[in-house]
Design a protein around this motif. Sequence first.
Motif, PDB file in Angstrom:
ATOM      1  N   GLN A  25      42.494  -0.818 -18.043  1.00  0.00           N
ATOM      2  CA  GLN A  25      41.574  -0.153 -18.977  1.00  0.00           C
ATOM      3  C   GLN A  25      41.091  -1.144 -20.030  1.00  0.00           C
ATOM      4  O   GLN A  25      39.896  -1.202 -20.351  1.00  0.00           O
ATOM      5  N   VAL A  29      37.116  -2.248 -20.436  1.00  0.00           N
ATOM      6  CA  VAL A  29      36.253  -1.950 -21.581  1.00  0.00           C
ATOM      7  C   VAL A  29      35.805  -3.227 -22.280  1.00  0.00           C
ATOM      8  O   VAL A  29      34.711  -3.273 -22.856  1.00  0.00           O
ATOM      9  N   THR A 287      33.096   4.593 -25.318  1.00  0.00           N
ATOM     10  CA  THR A 287      33.527   4.001 -24.051  1.00  0.00           C
ATOM     11  C   THR A 287      33.182   4.882 -22.861  1.00  0.00           C
ATOM     12  O   THR A 287      33.350   4.458 -21.713  1.00  0.00           O
ATOM     13  N   GLU A 302      40.405   8.143 -23.878  1.00  0.00           N
ATOM     14  CA  GLU A 302      39.738   7.397 -24.949  1.00  0.00           C
ATOM     15  C   GLU A 302      40.707   6.996 -26.055  1.00  0.00           C
ATOM     16  O   GLU A 302      40.550   5.941 -26.674  1.00  0.00           O
ATOM     17  N   VAL A 305      42.423   3.884 -24.642  1.00  0.00           N
ATOM     18  CA  VAL A 305      41.500   2.750 -24.706  1.00  0.00           C
ATOM     19  C   VAL A 305      41.353   2.243 -26.143  1.00  0.00           C
ATOM     20  O   VAL A 305      41.358   1.032 -26.402  1.00  0.00           O
TER      21      VAL A 305
END
Length: 364
Positions: A25, A29, A287, A302, A305
């Motif tokens: 992850q 990102v 994201t 989220e 992340v």
Amino acid sequence: MAERPGVRITGVHALSALGRGAEAQLAGVLAGAPAFRPVDRFDTAARRVGVAATLPDVGPLADELAEAVDAACTAARLGAGDRAGAPLLLAAHGGAGVPELAGELASRCGLAGAPRVYTSACVSASTAVADAAALIGRGDVDRVVVAAGYLVEPDQYALFDAGRAFATDGAVRPFSAGRRGLLLGDGVAAVVLESAGAARRRDAPTPASVLGWGRAGDGHHPCQPDPQGRGLARAVGAALRRAGLDPEEIGYVNANATGTGYSDAAEAAALRLAWGEHAGRVPVSSTKALHGHALEASGLLELVVTVLAVGHGKLPVNAGWLGPDEACPLDVIRDAPRPAATAYALSLNSAFGGANTALLVGAA
């Protein structure tokens, strides 16, 4: 970061179209490449749009959730006894089988019985995190496991497509001029939350803490957000008050922004209402432009992340950007990841029915 009162995050795991595991992850990102591709999991020939952010070779949702919970508990270094005292809060798409899924998941992973289920659309997982933090904060339990999952499937896909919510150009463009809508994405995540005392006694790894949370409703419209963002602004204010932080101390916002016209503008209005002119000086991205909208699992994916990125010291880009929109006067992160200026970040989520959540985290 000086230690503040809050609930410790001691283990995380997630999967999305960016890959499996926390490191995938983070790498995804920060690479900034959207993971949308043609859907081959089911037939989309009758749909207006045929793309989503799907991970190849995913298993059944129950198996993916069990793997995520086990991985998060392993990352937190929880033994069997620690697991047995931890309740499960599960966010998943509503239906008659969800309570049974939660019970089976708790049993399979060695967690305490009587799990809670959250089916409140796109704030399901973030509401579960807020509840877990409240349970721990008032001393009801030492630790809680929060899990959430959504894998792109034909029923919800058809509903969003029929509602013309999907971006017909195959890209999610949060806060950008020319944005055309959202795209769905796979998301399965699990997080272990513990009291500071319990984490300290175990010498548990603590990559981040949940320092504040807020929840508020709009009461405006079943499907459209309050254009002035009053509910989300109240949620942001509540999170700051619980954390004892000022807006100037927040170094990043992972926005709910789905790439739709009304909701992105309403979110920008909410930040301006909550923070005034300072709202234009806080780095913001969504994201979802990279991993898609994971519906009930969005809030937890989220959050993971956000924690990973801020802990790494780099803030993800807002992919799909075409140009500024005067309705969204924010400091949107474009072109490349930006260095994190502080250890504090907000993860925001909103849902149909006017529900809004704000989770404030501090990275170690």
